[in-house]
Design a protein around this motif. Structure first.
Motif, PDB file in Angstrom:
ATOM      1  N   LYS A 104       0.850  -1.207   0.000  1.00 56.34           N
ATOM      2  CA  LYS A 104       0.000   0.000   0.000  1.00 56.34           C
ATOM      3  C   LYS A 104       0.878   1.247   0.000  1.00 56.34           C
ATOM      4  O   LYS A 104       1.994   1.214   0.532  1.00 56.34           O
ATOM      5  N   ILE A 105       0.368   2.328  -0.562  1.00 54.58           N
ATOM      6  CA  ILE A 105       1.036   3.630  -0.430  1.00 54.58           C
ATOM      7  C   ILE A 105       0.002   4.616   0.106  1.00 54.58           C
ATOM      8  O   ILE A 105      -1.115   4.704  -0.417  1.00 54.58           O
ATOM      9  N   LEU A 106       0.375   5.306   1.173  1.00 59.95           N
ATOM     10  CA  LEU A 106      -0.499   6.370   1.705  1.00 59.95           C
ATOM     11  C   LEU A 106       0.127   7.694   1.301  1.00 59.95           C
ATOM     12  O   LEU A 106       1.276   7.971   1.676  1.00 59.95           O
ATOM     13  N   ASN A 107      -0.606   8.501   0.576  1.00 60.75           N
ATOM     14  CA  ASN A 107      -0.017   9.757   0.097  1.00 60.75           C
ATOM     15  C   ASN A 107       0.202  10.766   1.214  1.00 60.75           C
ATOM     16  O   ASN A 107       1.007  11.678   1.091  1.00 60.75           O
ATOM     17  N   PHE A 108      -0.515  10.565   2.313  1.00 63.42           N
ATOM     18  CA  PHE A 108      -0.430  11.560   3.379  1.00 63.42           C
ATOM     19  C   PHE A 108      -0.732  10.912   4.723  1.00 63.42           C
ATOM     20  O   PHE A 108      -1.753  10.256   4.887  1.00 63.42           O
TER      21      PHE A 108
END
Ligand code: SF4
Ligand code: SF4
Length: 300
Positions: free
Chosen positions: A16-20
């Motif tokens: 997963k990538i969380l942008n913020f």
């Protein structure tokens, strides 16, 4: 003799990538979750990040949205394909996977991840790599952080790792020149308790904490308090002695065990209340531990 130049591309498996995020290190951060872990914590709140998918295909027929299929890749191996546009994020595939994995992981080269960082760079103060256990993909992290530090448009970003502390000294020394700080979990004080909870003893964790403290790169020690399971209160004097000699800049973050995401026997364990976390915080502070951070929210 002709020499051929071989370029090796470093690739990571990303869940997963969380942008913020503002809870994964200081400031506003882009958070990269890498797949795979070397611990088997009974209380893991993200158990589908533990295993690495071997494309067995067991989950494919369970997907109610037909977002999964299995195909042969160029070298004749079976490969599970996830079609993001069809996925309803129902989590059925995660629940049926026998390897605690996830068919929705994505492979990113360092260049591809740098493009994600560049896209978000105006809105963040740094990048945190977490997991699973992030340091299992250390080459990717080291190369990514090196590229960030070398790029004038990105080198204002701080580069941090969130880890269970199991990486050896050689590994930490490799990433150290491009690392701004680390957040390390101390899952139990006694070796036996740590072994029972995680499947591994904690001698590497203490080596990691000591090394990072010595290098002034220990941003945070994290203690997950599970009142009837972890031994922080039983060992409060030794624990407080140890934590109070860490650099003043190191935060001691307390987290309160909750059932969210947990499976198996840990669902039978009582959750940690607001009063219980406050009691532990005060016990540490009374014994001279500075910089104790309470959880922002305790649900019980
Ligand atoms: S996610 Fe699990 S069940 Fe699905 S293909 Fe991968 S290993 Fe098999
Ligand atoms: S989360 Fe997506 S891919 Fe997995 S079973 Fe549900 S719809 Fe299918």
């Amino acid at each position: 003799m002709n020499k051929r130049l071989i370029t090796v591309t470093t690739v990571a498996t990303v869940s997963k990538i969380l942008n913020f995020s503002c809870v994964d290190g200081p400031g506003n951060r882009l958070v990269i979750f890498l797949q795979g872990c070397n611990y088997r914590c009974k209380n893991c709140h993200n158990p589908h990040t533990i295993g690495v998918c071997d494309h067995c295909g067991d989950c494919v027929s369970h997907c109610p949205a037909n977002a999964l299929s299995i195909r042969q890749n160029g070298s004749g191996k079976s490969q599970v394909i996830w079609e993001q546009a069809l996925c309803t994020h129902c989590d059925t595939c995660l629940n049926v996977c026998p390897k605690q994995s996830n068919p929705k992981t994505q492979r990113y080269t360092v260049e591809e991840m740098l493009a994600v960082v560049r896209k978000n760079s105006l809105f963040i103060t740094g990048v945190t790599v977490t997991g699973g256990e992030a340091t299992l993909q250390l080459n990717f992290i080291t190369e990514l952080f090196t590229q960030i530090k070398a790029d004038p448009a990105l080198n204002h970003l701080t580069c941090m790792i969130d880890s269970n502390g199991s990486l050896n000294e050689t590994g930490w020394l490799k990433v150290m020149p491009v690392l701004d700080g680390a957040m390390i979990d101390l899952k139990a004080w006694q070796e036996e308790t740590h072994l029972w909870i995680t499947g591994r003893d904690n001698h590497r964790v203490f080596k990691t904490l000591n090394l990072l403290a010595e290098q002034q790169k220990l941003h945070e020690v994290r203690l997950l308090h599970i009142p009837s399971v972890t031994d922080f209160q039983a060992e409060i004097d030794d624990l407080a002695d140890y934590l109070s000699q860490l650099p003043i800049s190191t935060q001691v973050r307390l987290n309160a065990f909750q059932h969210h995401g947990v499976t198996g026997e840990a669902l039978e364990w009582p959750v940690c209340t607001k009063e219980e976390i406050e009691t532990l915080a005060q016990q540490l502070e009374k014994r001279g531990v500075k910089n104790v951070v309470r959880p922002a929210v305790v649900f019980s």
